[in-house]
Scaffold this active site. Structure first.
Site, PDB file in Angstrom:
ATOM      1  N   HIS A 142      35.891  40.402  35.327  1.00 50.97           N
ATOM      2  CA  HIS A 142      37.233  40.343  35.915  1.00 50.97           C
ATOM      3  C   HIS A 142      37.569  38.927  36.387  1.00 50.97           C
ATOM      4  O   HIS A 142      38.614  38.370  36.044  1.00 50.97           O
ATOM      5  CB  HIS A 142      37.317  41.327  37.087  1.00 50.97           C
ATOM      6  CG  HIS A 142      38.612  41.282  37.836  1.00 50.97           C
ATOM      7  ND1 HIS A 142      39.697  42.051  37.494  1.00 50.97           N
ATOM      8  CD2 HIS A 142      39.003  40.533  38.909  1.00 50.97           C
ATOM      9  CE1 HIS A 142      40.704  41.791  38.313  1.00 50.97           C
ATOM     10  NE2 HIS A 142      40.303  40.874  39.176  1.00 50.97           N
ATOM     11  N   HIS A 145      37.606  36.230  33.504  1.00 51.13           N
ATOM     12  CA  HIS A 145      38.792  36.363  32.657  1.00 51.13           C
ATOM     13  C   HIS A 145      40.021  35.753  33.336  1.00 51.13           C
ATOM     14  O   HIS A 145      40.786  35.005  32.708  1.00 51.13           O
ATOM     15  CB  HIS A 145      39.034  37.840  32.347  1.00 51.13           C
ATOM     16  CG  HIS A 145      40.211  38.092  31.460  1.00 51.13           C
ATOM     17  ND1 HIS A 145      40.294  37.612  30.172  1.00 51.13           N
ATOM     18  CD2 HIS A 145      41.371  38.769  31.673  1.00 51.13           C
ATOM     19  CE1 HIS A 145      41.444  37.982  29.631  1.00 51.13           C
ATOM     20  NE2 HIS A 145      42.121  38.683  30.530  1.00 51.13           N
TER      21      HIS A 145
END
Length: 266
Positions: A142, A145
């Protein structure tokens, strides 16, 4: 080398209009500071801040945020699709940044900049996780990214004056995020929907398809169209990152949807 880095961060964007008229584009330090503060908050400071506090009830904030994100991403997706398929201005086999005197350069410039702003706004996803104490959702995938999307988008615009080959990536990404934020809205509206695994499953599958398309796009240029003037180095960057994302999202998909089914069938 240090002097070169300082000079690079201080140098305005290649596109003079973007450098003079678009906030953030005249210096690399502001975006870098945003990312440093983001990492400090979501990895350490936010947890310290929330240590003796109950999770915040930000349901209404999230509902508004998710609706606005759906609208934002749908608009970007439609404009991106228009430029490559409906009223094409690019050669899909080699998308080069439009020259400064091109009739729709202003559209390309604005679309790319709005995409960058959207990637910065996306950082709020993790901030909301911290404020709700949903720490298990703050995974390496998470955070990596989110930081990668802001950092890479910003420097591509600064150095090359447009998205070029990454226009396809941006268009696919906005479609994925339109679906994803629609799911987030439904989940915030009715938490019981989180138990409907098919929503998340299909979102992850769409993300994987996105990365396979980007992988194929890079390979086509590198193998069959070496004369493409968009920097070969960035083709390898896209190839590498698409591969990394396929591995990371593939691992997430297997752990979330394949392994649980295998355990149930035993």
């Amino acid at each position: 080398m240090g002097v070169d880095i300082i000079e690079l961060f201080s140098r305005p964007a290649k596109d003079p209009v973007m450098a003079s008229s678009f906030p953030l584009m005249n210096s690399g330090w502001t975006v870098t500071l945003i990312l440093v503060l983001y990492l400090a908050f979501v990895l350490k400071l936010g947890k310290v801040f929330m240590q003796n506090r109950n999770p915040y009830n930000i349901k209404n904030v999230m509902l508004v945020y998710n609706v606005l994100q759906v609208i934002y991403n749908v608009v970007l997706f439609l404009y991106g699709l228009d430029m490559i398929i409906i009223n094409p201005v690019y050669n899909i086999r080699c998308i080069e940044v439009l020259p400064l005197d091109h009739p729709i350069k202003a559209t390309e410039r604005t679309l790319a900049y709005l995409y960058l702003l959207n990637k910065i706004i996306d950082l709020l996803d993790t901030v909301f996780f911290v404020l709700r104490k949903s720490y298990k959702q703050i995974t390496f995938l998470h955070v990596y990214h989110h930081v990668l999307m802001v950092f890479s988008t910003y420097w591509i615009l600064r150095i090359y004056g447009g998205s070029g080959q990454f226009h396809v990536m941006g268009t696919l990404n906005t479609f994925v995020h339109s679906v994803m934020y629609a799911y987030y809205f439904m989940s915030a509206l009715s938490p019981g929907l989180k138990d409907s695994l098919w929503w998340k499953k299909y979102i992850t599958e769409i993300q994987l398809i996105q990365f396979f398309i980007l992988l194929a796009q890079s390979l086509i240029v590198l193998i069959f169209n070496r004369s493409c003037k968009f920097p070969i180095f960035l083709q390898y960057v896209q190839l590498t990152q698409a591969t990394v994302m396929i591995i990371l999202f593939g691992k997430f998909y297997i752990n979330s949807y394949i392994k649980p089914k295998s355990k149930k069938s035993q």
